[in-house]
Structures are given as structure tokens and as C-alpha cells.
Design a protein around this motif. Structure first.
Motif, PDB file in Angstrom:
ATOM      1  N   PHE A  88      34.616  51.698 -54.569  1.00 48.26           N
ATOM      2  CA  PHE A  88      33.898  50.720 -55.404  1.00 48.26           C
ATOM      3  C   PHE A  88      34.547  49.340 -55.296  1.00 48.26           C
ATOM      4  N   GLU A  89      35.868  49.315 -55.326  1.00 47.77           N
ATOM      5  CA  GLU A  89      36.588  48.040 -55.193  1.00 47.77           C
ATOM      6  C   GLU A  89      36.395  47.433 -53.806  1.00 47.77           C
ATOM      7  N   GLN A  90      36.313  48.293 -52.810  1.00 48.37           N
ATOM      8  CA  GLN A  90      36.096  47.799 -51.451  1.00 48.37           C
ATOM      9  C   GLN A  90      34.723  47.137 -51.327  1.00 48.37           C
ATOM     10  N   VAL A  91      33.728  47.725 -52.004  1.00 49.45           N
ATOM     11  CA  VAL A  91      32.385  47.134 -51.966  1.00 49.45           C
ATOM     12  C   VAL A  91      32.373  45.797 -52.717  1.00 49.45           C
ATOM     13  N   LEU A  92      33.119  45.722 -53.830  1.00 48.25           N
ATOM     14  CA  LEU A  92      33.227  44.444 -54.539  1.00 48.25           C
ATOM     15  C   LEU A  92      33.831  43.376 -53.629  1.00 48.25           C
TER      16      LEU A  92
END
Lengths: 178, 178
Positions: free
Chosen positions: A111-115
């Protein structure tokens, strides 16, 4: 440091510019490199750089047009729908693919990577403006098509996430489309 | 339009600044509003605005410190770990929560909504700089804690996605931590 009102206003004044309001020139190789480098200066937990910007050639776009057309026909579209789908690969002075690549092999949640990827996409659009250009992020059903994904993605885990139409904004107030 | 070299360089020069290198002042209510408004000027398919920035009060942070400590103890941490977890809620001049809210009730894929949220988070950090401040995006296991999520989220579908420590960068070269 004190507030730079102009800079804050400039950041907040970003607008998408429709392909029909984008003209030549497009970024040359050197400008493209500077824009992509600036886009990468975003919060990136673990420095995983989970994104990539690919500027497509004329040949790439012609091949994509064929794939868009085929995808439209496969999903039951008539001749008109097929031609419309085809035209989407050819609209605007330049077309780039925005590719996200997340990994589950790191402790950083996907999720953080997508952000981070989203931050890079947003910053790319600002860097484009700073370099004297403009554009719009587009999506659409062709993104989900396996053949289209295969045409753009280079390795397992990559995901074609958006198109970016790039050019120089027309010099008229009507060119701002929100 | 022509390339604004300074602007492109400014975009590319963003760096995270660790809490220990952030001092007072913090943005006042009016500056906060301008920063959050600028952060929202990102590509946002369907204009869903799938994010929110919440500046926490001293009381909020004290309550969070208790929750961080409790979460650390629940996961088997010793006294030292509990105190360390506690301190994370109190580091830096100001703390904000970044909340993502996606929906499945729209035609826009959730993945695109998360990209938009990421773009807003990245642009928030730039707007912070433009307003004369600095900060760092932080995550960590406490984000996943149910009680911590419940303390921040206001409605179903919201997800506490990151912390942002905010302040004024120290005026020394060592304050830049990459």
C-alpha cells in the motif's frame, strides 16, 4: 524560511489539459530525463522506486492502436467503437505509460509503495509544467487488457497503471479543462 | 511556455527532514489550510478526493502515545520498547495523520484512487516546503493497530495510511537527511 506565496499558488494551480489542447513541441530526451528525475524526488519508504515512466515512440503508439482496436472488438464493440478505441492511442502530441511495480519481498507494505508511485505520478505532472509542458493522466478499460499490459510491461510484477498524454498547452484560456 | 529551471530543480530537491531537525514554528490554521488546498490539486479521476490530512492536537498526541505504548505491550514489547513506542507519538513539533478513503461504489478503480491519494501526499510535502516548513512521512507498525486506526478514522472505509511530522527545518546543512 518564509512562505513563498507564488510557489504555493503554482503548486495549487495544476490542471489537466485535454489532448486536443496540447500541441507540439514535446520534451526532448534531455528535458524528459530532467522531468523524470524530478518526479522521483518523492517520499519513498525503503527507496524502492516502485514506478517507471515510458515515453512511447510513434511505432509503439501504432502498435497500441492495433491492440486497443482488437480489445474493443473482443469485448463486443462495433466498428465505430473499434475506431474510437484505436484513436485513443494516437491522440495528443506524445503518449507515455506510467508503470507501477510493487514488491512483496520487502518489509514496506505494498500500500505504501502504491502511495509512493502515486506521489511520483503527481510530481511528474508538476515537473512537466515546470519544464514548460502540460498533459493529462488518463486511464480506461484498455489498461486492463492483457495484450496491452504485455506490450508495456517488461518484467513480472509490473502493472501498467495509467497513460499520460504530453505536449505543450495551447496559449488560450480555453485550453484549461480542469 | 519555457522551462523554469529553478522550479524544476526546486521540485527535485525535496528531502525528508527527520523530527530531530524540525523546530518551531509550525503552520498556523491559515497556512495549514493553504497547504492542504494545494495538496488537493492532483490528478483525481472522478474528483473523489480519496484522502484527508488531520493535524493532531497536543491532546490527540498524548492519547496516541498511550495507544502506541499499549500496542507495543500487547505485541510483547518490554518496558523499553513500550517507552520507545510512546515517544514516537510525541516526536517533532507537529504531527498530522494522512487518511486514505477509497470507495468501491464508483467506476474508478480503487488502485487509481490510491494513486491519487499518494499524489496528494507527495504534493502536501511540497506545499509544506513552499509555505516555509518541512517534514517527513513516517509509517510503522502502530498504523496497523486497531485502536490507533479507530482513534484517527471517522467513518467506514477510512484508512490511516501514514504520519507526517511537520515543523520548520533547522538552518544547517546537517538538517538534510535524505
Amino acid at each position: 524560511m518564509s512562505e513563498n506565496t507564488d510557489l504555493l499558488a503554482w503548486l495549487g494551480a495544476r490542471r489537466s489539459i485535454k489532448p486536443k489542447h496540447l500541441t507540439l513541441p514535446i520534451p526532448n530526451a534531455s528535458a524528459w530525463e530532467r522531468i523524470v528525475a524530478a518526479a522521483a524526488a518523492v517520499p519513498d519508504h525503503g527507496q524502492l522506486h516502485p514506478f517507471r515512466f515510458a515515453l512511447l515512440t510513434h511505432e509503439d503508439r501504432a502498435a497500441l492502436a492495433d491492440l486497443f482496436e482488437a480489445a474493443a472488438r473482443r469485448s463486443g464493440g462495433d466498428e465505430q467503437a473499434a475506431q474510437k478505441a484505436r484513436s485513443k492511442a494516437l491522440k495528443g502530441p506524445a503518449l507515455a505509460a506510467f508503470v507501477v511495480k510493487t514488491t512483496t519481498e520487502q518489509s514496506v507494505p505494498e500500500f505504501e509503495q502504491v502511495l509512493t508511485a502515486g506521489a511520483a505520478l503527481g510530481q511528474f505532472m508538476q515537473a512537466l509544467r515546470a519544464a514548460g509542458f502540460g498533459g493529462i493522466v488518463l486511464s480506461g478499460s484498455a489498461l486492463e487488457d492483457c495484450d496491452v499490459q504485455a506490450a508495456i510491461c517488461r518484467e513480472p510484477g509490473e502493472r501498467l497503471a495509467a497513460w499520460i498524454v504530453v505536449g505543450t498547452p495551447e496559449q488560450s484560456p480555453q485550453s484549461i479543462d480542469g
